[in-house]
Scaffold this motif. Structure first.
Motif, PDB file in Angstrom:
ATOM      1  N   SER A  57      -6.553  -1.161  13.346  1.00  0.00           N
ATOM      2  CA  SER A  57      -6.262  -2.288  12.445  1.00  0.00           C
ATOM      3  C   SER A  57      -6.312  -1.874  10.975  1.00  0.00           C
ATOM      4  CB  SER A  57      -7.240  -3.440  12.692  1.00  0.00           C
ATOM      5  OG  SER A  57      -8.568  -3.095  12.333  1.00  0.00           O
ATOM      6  N   LEU A  58      -6.835  -0.690  10.668  1.00  0.00           N
ATOM      7  CA  LEU A  58      -6.841  -0.233   9.283  1.00  0.00           C
ATOM      8  C   LEU A  58      -5.426  -0.062   8.732  1.00  0.00           C
ATOM      9  CD1 LEU A  58      -9.739   2.395   9.402  1.00  0.00           C
ATOM     10  CD2 LEU A  58      -9.750   0.196   8.204  1.00  0.00           C
ATOM     11  N   ARG A  59      -4.450   0.173   9.608  1.00  0.00           N
ATOM     12  CA  ARG A  59      -3.060   0.242   9.154  1.00  0.00           C
ATOM     13  C   ARG A  59      -2.621  -1.107   8.592  1.00  0.00           C
ATOM     14  NH1 ARG A  59      -0.607   2.175  14.737  1.00  0.00           N
ATOM     15  NH2 ARG A  59      -2.114   0.557  15.330  1.00  0.00           N
ATOM     16  N   TYR A  60      -3.131  -2.187   9.180  1.00  0.00           N
ATOM     17  CA  TYR A  60      -2.757  -3.521   8.725  1.00  0.00           C
ATOM     18  C   TYR A  60      -3.408  -3.835   7.380  1.00  0.00           C
ATOM     19  CZ  TYR A  60      -1.705  -3.764  13.732  1.00  0.00           C
ATOM     20  OH  TYR A  60      -1.241  -3.510  14.999  1.00  0.00           O
ATOM     21  N   GLU A  61      -4.651  -3.387   7.219  1.00  0.00           N
ATOM     22  CA  GLU A  61      -5.321  -3.585   5.937  1.00  0.00           C
ATOM     23  C   GLU A  61      -4.572  -2.847   4.822  1.00  0.00           C
ATOM     24  OE1 GLU A  61      -7.987  -5.827   6.201  1.00  0.00           O
ATOM     25  OE2 GLU A  61      -7.083  -5.731   8.179  1.00  0.00           O
ATOM     26  N   ALA A  62      -4.081  -1.651   5.131  1.00  0.00           N
ATOM     27  CA  ALA A  62      -3.329  -0.891   4.132  1.00  0.00           C
ATOM     28  C   ALA A  62      -2.038  -1.614   3.762  1.00  0.00           C
ATOM     29  CB  ALA A  62      -3.026   0.512   4.657  1.00  0.00           C
ATOM     30  N   ALA A  63      -1.393  -2.241   4.750  1.00  0.00           N
ATOM     31  CA  ALA A  63      -0.160  -2.985   4.473  1.00  0.00           C
ATOM     32  C   ALA A  63      -0.436  -4.194   3.583  1.00  0.00           C
ATOM     33  CB  ALA A  63       0.485  -3.424   5.785  1.00  0.00           C
ATOM     34  N   ILE A  64      -1.568  -4.846   3.798  1.00  0.00           N
ATOM     35  CA  ILE A  64      -1.934  -6.007   2.989  1.00  0.00           C
ATOM     36  C   ILE A  64      -2.305  -5.583   1.566  1.00  0.00           C
ATOM     37  CG2 ILE A  64      -3.695  -7.804   2.684  1.00  0.00           C
ATOM     38  CD1 ILE A  64      -3.801  -7.962   5.776  1.00  0.00           C
ATOM     39  N   ALA A  65      -3.094  -4.500   1.459  1.00  0.00           N
ATOM     40  CA  ALA A  65      -3.617  -4.089   0.151  1.00  0.00           C
ATOM     41  C   ALA A  65      -2.564  -3.441  -0.731  1.00  0.00           C
ATOM     42  CB  ALA A  65      -4.803  -3.139   0.340  1.00  0.00           C
ATOM     43  N   GLY A  66      -1.583  -2.747  -0.141  1.00  0.00           N
ATOM     44  CA  GLY A  66      -0.630  -2.001  -0.968  1.00  0.00           C
ATOM     45  C   GLY A  66      -1.373  -0.982  -1.811  1.00  0.00           C
ATOM     46  N   ASP A  67      -1.162  -1.009  -3.113  1.00  0.00           N
ATOM     47  CA  ASP A  67      -1.901  -0.097  -3.995  1.00  0.00           C
ATOM     48  C   ASP A  67      -3.087  -0.804  -4.656  1.00  0.00           C
ATOM     49  OD1 ASP A  67      -0.769  -1.701  -5.922  1.00  0.00           O
ATOM     50  OD2 ASP A  67       0.072  -0.067  -7.110  1.00  0.00           O
ATOM     51  N   ASN A  68      -3.481  -1.940  -4.093  1.00  0.00           N
ATOM     52  CA  ASN A  68      -4.643  -2.715  -4.549  1.00  0.00           C
ATOM     53  C   ASN A  68      -4.425  -3.447  -5.870  1.00  0.00           C
ATOM     54  OD1 ASN A  68      -5.908  -0.149  -3.014  1.00  0.00           O
ATOM     55  ND2 ASN A  68      -7.147  -1.966  -2.612  1.00  0.00           N
ATOM     56  N   SER A  69      -3.187  -3.521  -6.330  1.00  0.00           N
ATOM     57  CA  SER A  69      -2.925  -4.258  -7.564  1.00  0.00           C
ATOM     58  C   SER A  69      -3.162  -5.749  -7.361  1.00  0.00           C
ATOM     59  CB  SER A  69      -1.483  -4.034  -8.025  1.00  0.00           C
ATOM     60  OG  SER A  69      -1.276  -2.689  -8.403  1.00  0.00           O
ATOM     61  N   LEU A  70      -3.583  -6.415  -8.410  1.00  0.00           N
ATOM     62  CA  LEU A  70      -3.754  -7.865  -8.380  1.00  0.00           C
ATOM     63  C   LEU A  70      -2.387  -8.528  -8.526  1.00  0.00           C
ATOM     64  CD1 LEU A  70      -5.872 -10.220  -8.421  1.00  0.00           C
ATOM     65  CD2 LEU A  70      -5.679 -10.134 -10.915  1.00  0.00           C
ATOM     66  N   PRO A  71      -1.937  -9.305  -7.527  1.00  0.00           N
ATOM     67  CA  PRO A  71      -0.614  -9.953  -7.614  1.00  0.00           C
ATOM     68  C   PRO A  71      -0.691 -11.204  -8.483  1.00  0.00           C
ATOM     69  CG  PRO A  71      -1.639 -10.512  -5.533  1.00  0.00           C
ATOM     70  CD  PRO A  71      -2.594  -9.578  -6.244  1.00  0.00           C
ATOM     71  N   THR A  72      -0.619 -11.019  -9.769  1.00  0.00           N
ATOM     72  CA  THR A  72      -0.937 -12.079 -10.721  1.00  0.00           C
ATOM     73  C   THR A  72      -0.149 -13.360 -10.473  1.00  0.00           C
ATOM     74  OG1 THR A  72      -1.484 -10.390 -12.373  1.00  0.00           O
ATOM     75  CG2 THR A  72      -1.070 -12.626 -13.175  1.00  0.00           C
ATOM     76  N   GLU A  73       1.148 -13.248 -10.267  1.00  0.00           N
ATOM     77  CA  GLU A  73       1.958 -14.455 -10.099  1.00  0.00           C
ATOM     78  C   GLU A  73       1.598 -15.183  -8.809  1.00  0.00           C
ATOM     79  OE1 GLU A  73       3.811 -15.820 -12.436  1.00  0.00           O
ATOM     80  OE2 GLU A  73       3.057 -14.146 -13.641  1.00  0.00           O
ATOM     81  N   ARG A  74       1.305 -14.446  -7.747  1.00  0.00           N
ATOM     82  CA  ARG A  74       0.901 -15.090  -6.495  1.00  0.00           C
ATOM     83  C   ARG A  74      -0.446 -15.782  -6.668  1.00  0.00           C
ATOM     84  NH1 ARG A  74       4.532 -16.615  -3.741  1.00  0.00           N
ATOM     85  NH2 ARG A  74       3.625 -16.331  -1.664  1.00  0.00           N
TER      86      ARG A  74
END
Length: 259
Positions: free
Chosen positions: A181-198
């Motif tokens: 499931s760590l692959r899924y966490e990586a997909a969610i996190a991306g590069d860990n940037s804060l998605p400001t508009e979201r």
């Protein structure tokens, strides 16, 4: 244990406990529903808790291919079980998923987060394609223990010698079982940037929590997250770090969810 069927046919397992307004509990990286079970028990005298296994972990199924959309659909089905709307608590990368789900309009009326792992400065390395390639290779080769160690060193920031100690603890086999499931966490996190508009699209009252002993990059990110959310309460737990301590978090959730 109960189950619901998500939109793609995946069975999602959950426990329902208590009586009162519904609260959904969602874990993060290397978590199944055992992580939030103590919080569910502490909230049960005041709330009906829906504590579930995200897909690919615990007793839940895992229908490929993975996508963020499917995780949001899973959460939506749990909320459906909770009479169509609910409060939501999520920790770690579960918090990233929760923010995206609420930004998409899921009927969450109050949201509480514990340290979603955003990075907003240059003091901590971000995840990159090489991290994901190595993680995928380890899991494909059945090297689940190496995958967990890779995550703990590269994503969390533990020194390798600390991870060597972790391999000896009784919980290590359970972590290895959750490694895919760590692959899924990586997909969610991306590069860990804060998605400001979201984040700005999350209009519901939101509680952001961190620990005073968490790394500076984590606390900086939580302050930035709190500053970006439209309707926020920010609380720091004295002497705590990224580890979720139910006895400290549950009272804050009870206070925040009592409206």
């Amino acid at each position: 244990m109960r189950t619901v069927t998500s939109k793609d046919g995946t069975e999602i397992a959950y426990d329902r406990l208590g009586d009162g307004p519904p609260v959904v509990l969602m874990g993060g990286a290397l978590n199944d529903r055992a992580t939030c079970a103590p919080i569910a028990e502490l909230l049960a005298p005041r709330f009906t808790t829906y504590n579930y296994d995200r897909r690919g972990r615990g007793a839940s199924g895992d229908t490929p291919p993975y996508s963020l959309d499917r995780e949001v659909e899973d959460l939506s089905r749990i909320v459906d079980e909770a009479a169509g709307e609910a409060f939501l608590f999520a920790n770690c990368t579960g918090g990233m998923l929760a923010l995206e789900a609420v930004a998409r309009g899921l009927p969450i009326t109050r949201l509480a987060l514990y340290e979603p792992p955003y990075i907003v400065d240059d003091s901590h390395p971000r995840l990159d394609d090489a991290y994901v390639r190595d993680l995928d290779a380890m899991i494909a080769e059945g090297r689940n223990g190496d995958a967990v160690a890779h995550f703990l060193v590269k994503a969390v920031g533990f020194p390798p010698e600390a991870v060597a100690h972790f391999r000896t603890i009784p919980a290590w086999p359970a972590l290895e079982a959750l490694a895919p499931s760590l692959r899924y966490e990586a997909a969610i996190a991306g590069d860990n940037s804060l998605p400001t508009e979201r984040v700005r699209a999350v209009a519901v009252p939101t509680l952001v929590m961190d620990g005073t002993e968490s790394p500076p990059f984590q606390r900086t990110a939580m302050r930035e997250l709190a500053a970006t959310l439209p309707d926020v309460t920010y609380r720091s737990l004295e002497g705590q770090n990224h580890r979720l301590v139910p006895e400290l978090v549950a009272p804050l959730l009870e206070e925040f969810f009592t409206v």
